[in-house]
Design an enzyme around this catalytic site. Structure first.
Site, PDB file in Angstrom:
ATOM      1  N   ASN A  12       0.736  -1.106   0.007  1.00 18.28           N
ATOM      2  CA  ASN A  12       0.102  -0.165  -0.039  1.00 18.28           C
ATOM      3  C   ASN A  12       0.813   1.103  -0.010  1.00 18.28           C
ATOM      4  O   ASN A  12       1.644   1.447   1.123  1.00 18.28           O
ATOM      5  CB  ASN A  12      -0.796   0.010   1.182  1.00 18.28           C
ATOM      6  CG  ASN A  12      -1.517   1.145   1.364  1.00 18.28           C
ATOM      7  OD1 ASN A  12      -1.829   2.245   0.610  1.00 18.28           O
ATOM      8  ND2 ASN A  12      -2.176   1.368   2.643  1.00 18.28           N
ATOM      9  N   GLU A 101      -6.948   4.834   8.143  1.00 14.42           N
ATOM     10  CA  GLU A 101      -6.751   6.088   7.576  1.00 14.42           C
ATOM     11  C   GLU A 101      -7.872   6.759   7.100  1.00 14.42           C
ATOM     12  O   GLU A 101      -8.443   7.885   7.221  1.00 14.42           O
ATOM     13  CB  GLU A 101      -5.490   6.295   6.920  1.00 14.42           C
ATOM     14  CG  GLU A 101      -4.116   6.127   7.738  1.00 14.42           C
ATOM     15  CD  GLU A 101      -3.150   5.475   6.933  1.00 14.42           C
ATOM     16  OE1 GLU A 101      -3.043   5.686   5.785  1.00 14.42           O
ATOM     17  OE2 GLU A 101      -2.118   5.174   7.720  1.00 14.42           O
ATOM     18  N   GLU A 167      -5.298  -4.751  11.078  1.00 14.57           N
ATOM     19  CA  GLU A 167      -4.321  -3.705  11.226  1.00 14.57           C
ATOM     20  C   GLU A 167      -4.542  -2.987  12.419  1.00 14.57           C
ATOM     21  O   GLU A 167      -5.537  -2.022  12.409  1.00 14.57           O
ATOM     22  CB  GLU A 167      -4.393  -2.815  10.097  1.00 14.57           C
ATOM     23  CG  GLU A 167      -4.035  -3.496   8.609  1.00 14.57           C
ATOM     24  CD  GLU A 167      -3.344  -2.547   7.699  1.00 14.57           C
ATOM     25  OE1 GLU A 167      -2.272  -2.614   7.301  1.00 14.57           O
ATOM     26  OE2 GLU A 167      -4.280  -1.446   7.278  1.00 14.57           O
ATOM     27  N   SER A 211       3.475  -1.834  10.344  1.00 11.69           N
ATOM     28  CA  SER A 211       5.122  -1.790  10.728  1.00 11.69           C
ATOM     29  C   SER A 211       5.545  -3.099  10.151  1.00 11.69           C
ATOM     30  O   SER A 211       6.555  -3.520  10.792  1.00 11.69           O
ATOM     31  CB  SER A 211       5.390  -1.538  11.731  1.00 11.69           C
ATOM     32  OG  SER A 211       4.750  -0.281  12.317  1.00 11.69           O
TER      33      SER A 211
HETATM   34  P1  PGA Z   1       2.663   0.456   7.691  1.00  7.43           P
HETATM   35  O1  PGA Z   1       1.330   0.650   7.030  1.00  7.43           O
HETATM   36  O2  PGA Z   1       3.429  -0.764   7.168  1.00  7.43           O
HETATM   37  O3  PGA Z   1       3.496   1.781   7.153  1.00  7.43           O
HETATM   38  O4  PGA Z   1       2.731   0.319   8.937  1.00  7.43           O
HETATM   39  C1  PGA Z   1       0.407  -0.342   6.767  1.00  7.43           C
HETATM   40  C2  PGA Z   1      -0.565   0.199   6.409  1.00  7.43           C
HETATM   41  O5  PGA Z   1      -1.351   1.059   6.830  1.00  7.43           O
HETATM   42  O6  PGA Z   1      -1.346  -0.593   5.429  1.00  7.43           O
END
Ligand code: PGA
Length: 248
Positions: A12, A101, A167, A211
């Protein structure tokens, strides 16, 4: 339950990059695919304006493309929205819906997430439906309760193929991953919810996101009921992303 040998690895890109960046990153990924092809299903989700250029560069590989969101409407006077049918039309096969988000900054509710997943089905896209608890939910011992609520409200009712991405909000972009114990507990909980509520429970991939990087991917991907990962930051570098794929 037996581990699925074919994992789903999703990158992503969020709202990052330029046209040149997208073209180069996609070209690097295509090159890596030709040198060391992977049996795992790989999906790249660039920002809307760079979908076509990414699709172009990935042409000939088995790396698929997805978008980061879609409208609940099919077409019409909905300024600023992008239809699932348009995404299919340009060659996408997947769409992320309900990313935290979007839920957090754009008031996307679980009911809207469900509608986005349903229209994705109509357009013949596979929705990747995101759920996850906040830090205060976790600290208040409400993780499973919140996830159950999100599952009940965001999962489509029709029995078509979809993917779930767990997530934890506190793990996204923070460098803090959930522990193996936490991932195991939540993924088992999601699987058992699916078994009680959906026909295709065993076939529904459950991804972990938050992460994920080249150091922790191997351990996360080896956990029971983890069928893949949703990678943000580490998907912006071809080398890191490919290492994650190869650790699967
Ligand atoms: P990140 O984001 O790997 O930067 O923590 C994951 C996501 O929001 O899909």
């Amino acid at each position: 339950m037996a581990q699925k040998s074919k994992k789903l690895i999703v990158g992503n890109w969020k709202m990052n990059g330029t046209q040149e960046f997208a073209r180069d990153l996609a070209a690097d990924l295509a090159e890596k695919w030709y040198v060391t092809p992977s049996d795992h299903q790989i999906v790249i989700c660039p920002p809307f304006p760079y979908l076509s250029i990414t699709l172009n560069r990935l042409f000939g590989t088995e790396i698929a493309c997805g978008a980061q969101d879609c409208s609940i409407q099919e077409k019409g006077a909905y300024t600023g929205e992008v239809s699932a049918f348009m995404l299919k039309d340009i060659g996408c096969n997947f769409v992320i819906v309900g990313h935290s988000e979007r839920r957090q900054y754009h008031h996307v509710t679980s009911e809207l997430v469900r509608q986005k997943a349903e229209i994705a089905f109509k357009a013949d896209l596979i929705p990747i439906i995101c759920i996850g608890e906040t830090l205060s939910d976790r600290e208040g011992q409400r993780t499973l309760e919140i996830l159950e609520e999100q599952l009940k409200e965001s999962m489509p009712l029709s029995d078509q193929d979809f993917t779930i991405a767990y997530e934890p909000v506190w793990a996204i972009g923070t460098g803090k991953t959930a522990t193996s114990k936490e991932v195991l507990e939540v993924h088992a909980f999601i699987r058992s919810w699916l078994q009680k509520n959906r026909k295709k429970a065993a076939d529904t991939p459950i991804l972990y996101g938050g992460s994920v990087n080249e150091q922790n991917a191997k351990e996360i991907l080896s956990l029971e009921n983890v069928d893949g990962v949703l990678v943000g930051g580490a998907s912006l570098k071809a080398e890191s992303f490919w290492q994650i794929i190869q650790s699967a």
